[in-house]
Write a protein that holds these residues in place. Structure first.
Motif, PDB file in Angstrom:
ATOM      1  N   LEU A  20       0.863  -1.174   0.000  1.00  0.00           N
ATOM      2  CA  LEU A  20       0.000   0.000   0.000  1.00  0.00           C
ATOM      3  C   LEU A  20       0.899   1.222   0.000  1.00  0.00           C
ATOM      4  CD1 LEU A  20      -2.543  -1.063   2.766  1.00  0.00           C
ATOM      5  CD2 LEU A  20      -2.813  -1.238   0.291  1.00  0.00           C
ATOM      6  N   VAL A  21       0.538   2.235  -0.778  1.00  0.00           N
ATOM      7  CA  VAL A  21       1.384   3.430  -0.863  1.00  0.00           C
ATOM      8  C   VAL A  21       0.518   4.678  -1.028  1.00  0.00           C
ATOM      9  CG1 VAL A  21       1.765   3.186  -3.353  1.00  0.00           C
ATOM     10  CG2 VAL A  21       3.417   4.435  -2.005  1.00  0.00           C
ATOM     11  N   LEU A  22       0.934   5.750  -0.391  1.00  0.00           N
ATOM     12  CA  LEU A  22       0.326   7.059  -0.557  1.00  0.00           C
ATOM     13  C   LEU A  22       1.374   7.939  -1.225  1.00  0.00           C
ATOM     14  CD1 LEU A  22      -2.080   8.946  -0.092  1.00  0.00           C
ATOM     15  CD2 LEU A  22      -1.023   9.572   2.098  1.00  0.00           C
ATOM     16  N   SER A  23       1.039   8.453  -2.415  1.00  0.00           N
ATOM     17  CA  SER A  23       1.997   9.214  -3.222  1.00  0.00           C
ATOM     18  C   SER A  23       1.446  10.581  -3.578  1.00  0.00           C
ATOM     19  CB  SER A  23       2.298   8.469  -4.529  1.00  0.00           C
ATOM     20  OG  SER A  23       2.783   7.190  -4.278  1.00  0.00           O
ATOM     21  N   ALA A  24       2.359  11.521  -3.778  1.00  0.00           N
ATOM     22  CA  ALA A  24       1.991  12.877  -4.208  1.00  0.00           C
ATOM     23  C   ALA A  24       2.795  13.253  -5.438  1.00  0.00           C
ATOM     24  CB  ALA A  24       2.254  13.881  -3.091  1.00  0.00           C
ATOM     25  N   ASP A  25       2.130  13.914  -6.375  1.00  0.00           N
ATOM     26  CA  ASP A  25       2.831  14.406  -7.552  1.00  0.00           C
ATOM     27  C   ASP A  25       3.700  15.592  -7.132  1.00  0.00           C
ATOM     28  OD1 ASP A  25       2.508  14.156 -10.810  1.00  0.00           O
ATOM     29  OD2 ASP A  25       3.188  16.131 -10.143  1.00  0.00           O
ATOM     30  N   PHE A  26       4.919  15.636  -7.652  1.00  0.00           N
ATOM     31  CA  PHE A  26       5.841  16.704  -7.255  1.00  0.00           C
ATOM     32  C   PHE A  26       6.315  17.538  -8.435  1.00  0.00           C
ATOM     33  CE2 PHE A  26       8.401  13.017  -8.196  1.00  0.00           C
ATOM     34  CZ  PHE A  26       9.432  13.529  -8.957  1.00  0.00           C
ATOM     35  N   TYR A  27       5.792  17.279  -9.637  1.00  0.00           N
ATOM     36  CA  TYR A  27       6.343  17.976 -10.803  1.00  0.00           C
ATOM     37  C   TYR A  27       5.311  18.860 -11.513  1.00  0.00           C
ATOM     38  CZ  TYR A  27       9.104  18.673 -15.020  1.00  0.00           C
ATOM     39  OH  TYR A  27       9.785  19.237 -16.057  1.00  0.00           O
ATOM     40  N   ARG A  28       4.298  18.295 -12.114  1.00  0.00           N
ATOM     41  CA  ARG A  28       3.318  19.077 -12.877  1.00  0.00           C
ATOM     42  C   ARG A  28       2.029  19.337 -12.115  1.00  0.00           C
ATOM     43  NH1 ARG A  28       5.905  21.168 -17.360  1.00  0.00           N
ATOM     44  NH2 ARG A  28       7.124  19.539 -18.306  1.00  0.00           N
ATOM     45  N   ALA A  29       1.598  18.375 -11.325  1.00  0.00           N
ATOM     46  CA  ALA A  29       0.343  18.505 -10.568  1.00  0.00           C
ATOM     47  C   ALA A  29       0.667  18.461  -9.079  1.00  0.00           C
ATOM     48  CB  ALA A  29      -0.621  17.392 -10.944  1.00  0.00           C
ATOM     49  N   GLU A  30       1.569  19.343  -8.671  1.00  0.00           N
ATOM     50  CA  GLU A  30       2.066  19.352  -7.296  1.00  0.00           C
ATOM     51  C   GLU A  30       0.932  19.295  -6.289  1.00  0.00           C
ATOM     52  OE1 GLU A  30       2.706  21.793  -9.454  1.00  0.00           O
ATOM     53  OE2 GLU A  30       4.847  21.797  -9.854  1.00  0.00           O
ATOM     54  N   GLY A  31       1.010  18.327  -5.394  1.00  0.00           N
ATOM     55  CA  GLY A  31       0.017  18.208  -4.347  1.00  0.00           C
ATOM     56  C   GLY A  31      -1.100  17.230  -4.633  1.00  0.00           C
ATOM     57  N   SER A  32      -1.314  16.861  -5.898  1.00  0.00           N
ATOM     58  CA  SER A  32      -2.307  15.825  -6.180  1.00  0.00           C
ATOM     59  C   SER A  32      -1.806  14.530  -5.557  1.00  0.00           C
ATOM     60  CB  SER A  32      -2.486  15.628  -7.685  1.00  0.00           C
ATOM     61  OG  SER A  32      -3.190  16.696  -8.240  1.00  0.00           O
ATOM     62  N   MET A  33      -2.717  13.785  -4.923  1.00  0.00           N
ATOM     63  CA  MET A  33      -2.309  12.574  -4.209  1.00  0.00           C
ATOM     64  C   MET A  33      -3.118  11.366  -4.662  1.00  0.00           C
ATOM     65  SD  MET A  33      -1.819  14.120  -0.403  1.00  0.00           S
ATOM     66  CE  MET A  33      -0.855  12.763   0.212  1.00  0.00           C
ATOM     67  N   ILE A  34      -2.456  10.214  -4.621  1.00  0.00           N
ATOM     68  CA  ILE A  34      -3.088   8.955  -4.991  1.00  0.00           C
ATOM     69  C   ILE A  34      -2.750   7.894  -3.942  1.00  0.00           C
ATOM     70  CG2 ILE A  34      -1.161   8.376  -6.501  1.00  0.00           C
ATOM     71  CD1 ILE A  34      -3.088   6.801  -8.253  1.00  0.00           C
ATOM     72  N   ALA A  35      -3.749   7.136  -3.543  1.00  0.00           N
ATOM     73  CA  ALA A  35      -3.552   5.975  -2.672  1.00  0.00           C
ATOM     74  C   ALA A  35      -3.670   4.748  -3.568  1.00  0.00           C
ATOM     75  CB  ALA A  35      -4.616   5.940  -1.579  1.00  0.00           C
ATOM     76  N   SER A  36      -2.684   3.851  -3.492  1.00  0.00           N
ATOM     77  CA  SER A  36      -2.714   2.696  -4.392  1.00  0.00           C
ATOM     78  C   SER A  36      -2.235   1.435  -3.687  1.00  0.00           C
ATOM     79  CB  SER A  36      -1.867   2.963  -5.638  1.00  0.00           C
ATOM     80  OG  SER A  36      -0.531   3.232  -5.286  1.00  0.00           O
ATOM     81  N   ALA A  37      -2.539   0.305  -4.320  1.00  0.00           N
ATOM     82  CA  ALA A  37      -2.161  -1.003  -3.785  1.00  0.00           C
ATOM     83  C   ALA A  37      -1.637  -1.870  -4.919  1.00  0.00           C
ATOM     84  CB  ALA A  37      -3.363  -1.671  -3.134  1.00  0.00           C
ATOM     85  N   ARG A  38      -0.715  -2.763  -4.580  1.00  0.00           N
ATOM     86  CA  ARG A  38      -0.173  -3.735  -5.540  1.00  0.00           C
ATOM     87  C   ARG A  38      -0.154  -5.095  -4.871  1.00  0.00           C
ATOM     88  NH1 ARG A  38       4.331  -6.661  -7.095  1.00  0.00           N
ATOM     89  NH2 ARG A  38       4.670  -6.729  -9.353  1.00  0.00           N
ATOM     90  N   TYR A  39      -0.551  -6.130  -5.628  1.00  0.00           N
ATOM     91  CA  TYR A  39      -0.440  -7.495  -5.154  1.00  0.00           C
ATOM     92  C   TYR A  39       0.300  -8.306  -6.204  1.00  0.00           C
ATOM     93  CZ  TYR A  39      -1.304 -12.273  -3.926  1.00  0.00           C
ATOM     94  OH  TYR A  39      -1.104 -13.581  -3.613  1.00  0.00           O
ATOM     95  N   GLY A  40       1.273  -9.078  -5.756  1.00  0.00           N
ATOM     96  CA  GLY A  40       1.965  -9.960  -6.680  1.00  0.00           C
ATOM     97  C   GLY A  40       3.420 -10.134  -6.328  1.00  0.00           C
TER      98      GLY A  40
END
Length: 143
Positions: A20-40
């Motif tokens: 599970l990861v919480l990420s923020a854009d730092f280049y073009r859309a500064e401050g936009s955030m996404i919560a995502s998950a990966r399985y595998g």
């Protein structure tokens, strides 16, 4: 006389897990955030949702889903795959995008990750589409 057992040496050390990861854009859309998950393991499935919209015209997408291949060596992870983003905007000009990632595992199951979603106009694909690309830096937890 006994001999020491042969140690298996593996170039790739990817294990199956959930991340599970919480990420923020730092280049073009500064401050936009996404919560995502990966399985595998080597091959994995991803799903994510934008939780904050900032500097995106008309607005950030709602969902991203995709699949990738990850190569792991020591604490480093390198991934490449494909991602479908549910809406087009000034950051991602198409719904289908390349998905590139680099991660570094920290102690206590934590990790840092850089994620890049782009449709490839920088390498000559779809030059007529907007492609500022998503550049996301995040912290996550693996279990």
């Amino acid at each position: 006389m006994t001999s020491a057992p042969a140690r298996a040496w593996s170039l790739d050390e990817t294990k199956v897990d959930r991340r599970l990861v919480l990420s923020a854009d730092f280049y073009r859309a500064e401050g936009s955030m996404i919560a995502s998950a990966r399985y595998g393991g080597h091959w994995g499935l991803k799903v994510g949702a934008w939780v904050r919209d900032n500097n995106v015209d008309p607005h950030a997408p709602k969902v991203v889903a995709g699949a990738d291949y990850v190569f792991t060596k020591s604490k480093w992870r390198f991934g490449a795959g494909i991602a479908w983003i549910d809406e087009e905007n000034n950051i991602n000009g198409t719904r289908w995008n390349f998905d590139l990632s680099i991660g570094y595992d920290l102690p206590k199951r934590l990790f840092l990750q850089y994620q890049h979603y782009s449709h490839g106009s920088g390498v000559g694909l779809k030059k007529d589409m907007s492609n500022d690309s998503w550049n996301l830096l995040g912290i996550g937890y693996a279990f």
